[in-house]
Design a protein around this motif. Structure first.
Motif, PDB file in Angstrom:
ATOM      1  N   ASN A 112      33.787  31.693  -5.340  1.00  0.00           N
ATOM      2  CA  ASN A 112      33.132  32.925  -5.797  1.00  0.00           C
ATOM      3  C   ASN A 112      33.170  34.021  -4.745  1.00  0.00           C
ATOM      4  O   ASN A 112      32.213  34.791  -4.567  1.00  0.00           O
ATOM      5  CB  ASN A 112      31.680  32.643  -6.220  1.00  0.00           C
ATOM      6  CG  ASN A 112      31.149  33.689  -7.183  1.00  0.00           C
ATOM      7  OD1 ASN A 112      31.889  34.207  -8.026  1.00  0.00           O
ATOM      8  ND2 ASN A 112      29.871  34.016  -7.071  1.00  0.00           N
ATOM      9  N   VAL A 113      34.301  34.103  -4.041  1.00  0.00           N
ATOM     10  CA  VAL A 113      34.525  35.149  -3.042  1.00  0.00           C
ATOM     11  C   VAL A 113      35.258  36.302  -3.725  1.00  0.00           C
ATOM     12  O   VAL A 113      36.353  36.120  -4.264  1.00  0.00           O
ATOM     13  CB  VAL A 113      35.352  34.613  -1.861  1.00  0.00           C
ATOM     14  CG1 VAL A 113      35.685  35.727  -0.894  1.00  0.00           C
ATOM     15  CG2 VAL A 113      34.596  33.493  -1.156  1.00  0.00           C
ATOM     16  N   TRP A 114      34.671  37.497  -3.703  1.00  0.00           N
ATOM     17  CA  TRP A 114      35.226  38.656  -4.404  1.00  0.00           C
ATOM     18  C   TRP A 114      35.849  39.640  -3.409  1.00  0.00           C
ATOM     19  O   TRP A 114      35.333  39.852  -2.316  1.00  0.00           O
ATOM     20  CB  TRP A 114      34.143  39.370  -5.196  1.00  0.00           C
ATOM     21  CG  TRP A 114      33.664  38.583  -6.377  1.00  0.00           C
ATOM     22  CD1 TRP A 114      32.698  37.614  -6.392  1.00  0.00           C
ATOM     23  CD2 TRP A 114      34.146  38.673  -7.707  1.00  0.00           C
ATOM     24  NE1 TRP A 114      32.532  37.101  -7.648  1.00  0.00           N
ATOM     25  CE2 TRP A 114      33.402  37.735  -8.488  1.00  0.00           C
ATOM     26  CE3 TRP A 114      35.117  39.456  -8.344  1.00  0.00           C
ATOM     27  CZ2 TRP A 114      33.626  37.568  -9.854  1.00  0.00           C
ATOM     28  CZ3 TRP A 114      35.330  39.289  -9.703  1.00  0.00           C
ATOM     29  CH2 TRP A 114      34.595  38.352 -10.446  1.00  0.00           C
ATOM     30  N   ARG A 115      36.975  40.206  -3.811  1.00  0.00           N
ATOM     31  CA  ARG A 115      37.658  41.199  -3.001  1.00  0.00           C
ATOM     32  C   ARG A 115      38.186  42.323  -3.902  1.00  0.00           C
ATOM     33  O   ARG A 115      38.558  42.085  -5.061  1.00  0.00           O
ATOM     34  CB  ARG A 115      38.841  40.587  -2.231  1.00  0.00           C
ATOM     35  CG  ARG A 115      38.446  39.553  -1.184  1.00  0.00           C
ATOM     36  CD  ARG A 115      37.787  40.214   0.013  1.00  0.00           C
ATOM     37  NE  ARG A 115      37.539  39.255   1.095  1.00  0.00           N
ATOM     38  CZ  ARG A 115      36.424  38.590   1.263  1.00  0.00           C
ATOM     39  NH1 ARG A 115      35.425  38.745   0.393  1.00  0.00           N
ATOM     40  NH2 ARG A 115      36.274  37.763   2.277  1.00  0.00           N
ATOM     41  N   ASP A 116      38.230  43.531  -3.354  1.00  0.00           N
ATOM     42  CA  ASP A 116      38.882  44.636  -4.053  1.00  0.00           C
ATOM     43  C   ASP A 116      40.390  44.518  -3.877  1.00  0.00           C
ATOM     44  O   ASP A 116      40.872  43.964  -2.872  1.00  0.00           O
ATOM     45  CB  ASP A 116      38.409  45.974  -3.492  1.00  0.00           C
ATOM     46  CG  ASP A 116      36.951  46.251  -3.810  1.00  0.00           C
ATOM     47  OD1 ASP A 116      36.490  45.812  -4.887  1.00  0.00           O
ATOM     48  OD2 ASP A 116      36.276  46.891  -2.988  1.00  0.00           O
TER      49      ASP A 116
END
Length: 368
Positions: A112-116
């Motif tokens: 659940n690691v979010w990046r743009d």
């Protein structure tokens, strides 16, 4: 440094232990299944691992960190989602239709690691897109493309990994169930050299990897069909298109400037052909690359109650290779040529075979 394939082979060569009960696929606590497809049951009920072969759990574990969920945000908020994976020097590969119309793209990595993400390039004719993630997690290492000389044959076990219906980290298994498929693309063009699989592909799988049990990408999942039929953009085509999208944001496809159909039994009879094979040039686009070289149809006849266009060239060879079906021509143009190449065609014209050549053009911009 050992490759992903080396690690899978090493793990696959070791004996695996059985585990009772229900577990979530991909959970960190999952033990490799003793009843996996890579194991053989022995007389005493234990499992003997096939040398050099990985179980489904091992394939999943070796690739999942490199698979991402892709969220497409438009001016009015979320407007679609799909999957993708890390490749090359760290860019993200997905489908063009997954990020179409996006004003912002977000990536969901394992844990659940979010990046743009930034869109580096898209190509509607191959349905591929390349993204760049900000601060990509270190464990999300690039997946390798499968060796395409020769390509994996029909029957090769594969796993599709992605986020169907938004469920991240999902896996489905099957085989390569067909190769050299031709799918539709914008402007009445086709996506050549597509791979067919019976691994389940559902909405949200688009853009994710279809990998062999060595952990190499055999295709980029593109669309599900039904009745266990799904399709992906082949590694061979992806290896041509993706680096160009990463470097310049676009890819130029070869263009003949014709409309064509495969030779059917009725067409073969109308043209007095000994064999059912080749493609009939129905129309040559005025001002296109083939204009003045190839001939389109200019009349029609009726065979067994079927109207058949007549007068056109029948292409039976390209670049020294036989053309039996449309895929033979489409795959050659897609994988072996570029705009500006001079290409030789063997055609049947007025009852005899002749050879013609012309310079290929570039496909016009798609209507999206």
């Amino acid at each position: 440094m050992p490759t992903r394939r080396d690690l899978l082979a090493a793990v696959g060569a070791a004996a695996t232990a059985g585990a009772a009960g229900c577990v979530q696929v991909g959970s960190p606590d999952v033990a490799p299944s003793a009843a996996g497809a890579a194991g053989n049951a022995t007389e005493d009920g234990t499992t003997e691992q096939r040398s050099g072969s990985a179980t489904e759990t091992e394939v999943y574990r070796s690739t999942i960190q490199s698979v991402v969920g892709v969220l497409n945000y438009g001016r009015n908020g979320p407007q679609g989602s799909g999957s993708g994976f890390v490749a090359g020097d760290g860019y993200i590969v997905t489908n063009q239709h997954v990020v179409a119309g996006a004003t912002e793209v977000k990536l969901r990595f394992r844990g659940n690691v979010w990046r743009d993400a930034e869109i580096l390039g898209t190509d509607a004719y191959s349905d591929l897109a390349v993204l760049r993630a900000e601060d990509r997690p270190e464990e999300a290492t690039p997946l390798s493309w499968v060796d395409t000389e020769p390509e994996p044959p029909v029957g090769t076990p594969v796993m599709a990994i992605g986020s169907p219906y938004g469920f991240s980290g999902s896996a489905s298994t099957g085989i390569v169930s067909g190769v050299d498929r031709v799918l539709s693309a914008p402007n009445n063009f086709t996506v050549a050299d597509s791979v067919q699989t019976d691994a389940a592909l559902n909405p949200g799988n688009s853009g994710g990897p279809i990998v062999t049990y060595d952990g190499d990408v055999v295709a980029v999942a593109a669309r599900g069909g039904g009745d266990n039929i799904g399709f992906g953009v082949s590694a061979a085509l992806s290896k041509r298109v993706v680096p160009a999208l990463a470097a310049s944001g676009e890819y130029d496809h070869s263009f003949m400037g014709v409309r064509l159909i495969e030779v059917s039994p009725t067409i073969a009879e109308a043209y007095d052909l000994d064999d059912v094979g080749g493609v009939l040039i129905v129309e040559v686009i005025e001002g296109g690359p083939a204009d003045g070289t190839l001939r389109g149809t200019d009349g029609e006849t009726t065979v067994d109650g079927v109207s058949v266009p007549t007068g056109g060239d029948v292409v039976v060879g390209v670049g020294g290779r036989d053309v039996e079906v449309q895929a033979d021509l489409s795959n050659y143009l897609a994988l072996e040529t570029s705009p500006g190449d001079e290409v030789e065609f063997a055609v049947l014209r007025d009852g005899s075979e002749t050879t013609v050549s012309f310079e290929l053009g570039e496909r016009p911009e798609p209507n999206l």
